[in-house]
Enzyme design. Structure first.
Site, PDB file in Angstrom:
ATOM      1  N   ASP A   1       6.595 -14.148 -61.541  1.00  0.00           N
ATOM      2  CA  ASP A   1       6.863 -13.096 -62.526  1.00  0.00           C
ATOM      3  C   ASP A   1       7.919 -13.526 -63.540  1.00  0.00           C
ATOM      4  O   ASP A   1       7.876 -13.117 -64.704  1.00  0.00           O
ATOM      5  CB  ASP A   1       7.318 -11.821 -61.817  1.00  0.00           C
TER       6      ASP A   1
ATOM      7  N   HIS B   1      11.050 -13.363 -53.489  1.00  0.00           N
ATOM      8  CA  HIS B   1       9.785 -12.637 -53.378  1.00  0.00           C
ATOM      9  C   HIS B   1       9.710 -11.997 -52.006  1.00  0.00           C
ATOM     10  O   HIS B   1      10.152 -12.580 -51.004  1.00  0.00           O
ATOM     11  CB  HIS B   1       8.595 -13.596 -53.572  1.00  0.00           C
TER      12      HIS B   1
ATOM     13  N   HIS C   1       5.369  -2.759 -57.897  1.00  0.00           N
ATOM     14  CA  HIS C   1       4.216  -3.632 -57.665  1.00  0.00           C
ATOM     15  C   HIS C   1       3.907  -4.496 -58.887  1.00  0.00           C
ATOM     16  O   HIS C   1       4.170  -5.691 -58.902  1.00  0.00           O
ATOM     17  CB  HIS C   1       3.005  -2.772 -57.293  1.00  0.00           C
TER      18      HIS C   1
END
Length: 424
Positions: free
Chosen positions: A363, A305, A264
């Site tokens: 990210d 993603h 996560h």
């Protein structure tokens, strides 16, 4: 909400179920009536189940859309601030200039933490993971600020929101200071939210520290881009904990615990670990070949993603911010960031990655930015938790403000049939 129905046939019996239409997104079949018919649904991970109704955030992964209260994330990152986004998520509308000034001043007045809380940090080892400390100290807030945790009182809920938004950066910076053996830096009211965080992270009592405005704005954008992401694992955890009537500090601590999981909140940390594993530009072809081999467990971190099947709308903002930060710090040609640039180019041009839509995500860029600013990898998920606190709290507040039931998922039992205990 709708006059549509769906028909389900089970064991020769026909069951009619209502179908609801939201403002955006696909229709939703209401299966609550199935229990009365002696059956219920099986959905591991709840990936096909709407556990709640919400007005806060909407995601369309296929189209690369992320809206907070209807506003596209790209516009908020470009034109808004993190505190304004906090106000929006919490209240549903953007603040007027007067409301924003009042809100900002209120947050600044709550940035200090109870002095006794500092002793909690000394109970941890210096090498304790910052997320372990955050779970503990955030959960402990209910012992210090129990004067306004009546969840049925809207005023108490608002005061607690202000306290959390204000104190989480202070507590996060304290985690870092404790790990490096430096004195805690008390917050300053003359600095904006992101600048104050950088000051508490990198300032020392022995010299004056002036936060770089470009780096502060980059931090603010990272906060905005991570503020909320609909019903993800940690947000669902906060809602589930809150459904029992637990105090809000305990609920936010549960969200931090869920975020700690590498699947996560650890994605940007995994990006930096991958870049370090590659080590040099010469080895990039080797790792690209491995990434394309379905029999090789290696995966390029920070590309593609689970939710966004096209592109991550937050990544476009982060890419521009990443360029600005690296330019400001003169790091464009450092070995680590040259590897990142080459990987980015390959992902955007190589037919394999383009066809599979494995574009760089938020990210990928946020990890590079945080590393460039000087934030250690162990603090990356803490930064994520700091930013996401407003999202968690907004969802908790939305649930508590309306009608809700304690969460009680079902199970598909596959254990033993009833059997008798053997006699001696």
């Amino acid at each position: 909400m709708t006059d549509k129905t769906a028909t389900l046939s089970v064991n020769g019996k026909t069951i009619e179920l209502p179908v609801y239409s939201g403002t955006e997104g696909p229709d939703v079949i209401d299966v609550r009536g199935l229990v009365a018919e002696g059956v219920f649904t099986y959905d591991p991970g709840f990936v096909s189940t709407a556990s709640c109704e919400s007005k806060i955030t909407y995601i369309d992964g296929g189209k690369g859309i992320l809206l907070h209260r209807g506003y596209p994330i790209e516009q908020l990152a470009e034109k808004s601030t993190y505190l304004e986004t906090c106000y929006l998520l919490l209240h549903g509308e953007l603040p007027t200039p007067e409301q924003y000034t009042e809100f900002e001043n209120t947050i600044k007045n709550h940035t200090m933490v109870h002095e006794q809380l500092l002793k909690f940090y000394t109970g941890f080892r210096r090498d304790a993971h910052p997320m372990a400390i955050m779970v503990g100290v955030v959960g402990a807030l209910s012992a210090f600020y129990h004067d306004h945790i009546d969840i049925s009182n809207p005023e108490d809920r608002e005061i607690t929101a202000h306290r959390l938004i204000a104190k989480i950066p202070t507590m996060a910076a304290m985690c870092y200071k404790y790990s490096v053996g430096q004195p805690f830096m008390y917050p300053r009211k003359d600095l904006d939210y992101a600048s104050n965080f950088l000051y508490m992270m990198f300032g020392t009592p022995t010299e004056e520290y002036k936060p770089n405005p470009i780096l502060a704005r980059a931090m603010d954008k990272i906060f905005i881009l991570h503020a909320d992401h609909e019903q993800n694992a940690s947000t669902s955890t906060v809602r589930l904990a809150g459904s029992s009537g637990a105090n809000p500090f305990a609920c936010i601590a549960s969200g931090i615990a869920a975020l700690w999981g590498p699947a996560h909140g650890g994605a940007n940390e995994a990006v930096l670990n991958m870049l370090n594993e590659i080590g040099s530009e010469d080895r990039i072809p080797e790792f690209i070949k491995r990434a394309k081999d379905k029999n090789d467990p290696f995966r390029l971190m920070g590309f593609g993603h689970r939710v966004y099947k096209n592109f991550d709308p937050r990544a476009k903002v982060m890419k521009q911010t990443c360029d600005e930060v690296l330019s400001e710090l003169g790091l464009e040609d450092s070995p680590l960031f040259r590897i990142a640039r080459k990987l980015e180019q390959i992902a955007l041009e190589d037919p394999y990655f383009v066809e599979k839509k494995l574009y760089p995500n938020v990210d990928f860029y946020s990890g590079i930015i945080l590393q460039a600013i000087g934030i250690p990898v162990s603090m990356f998920t803490v930064i994520f938790a700091l930013a996401r606190t407003i999202g968690w709290y907004s969802h908790w507040n939305e649930m508590i403000s309306g009608s809700y039931r304690i969460g009680r998922p079902r199970q598909l039992y596959t254990g033993e049939h009833k059997r008798d205990y053997p006699k001696a």
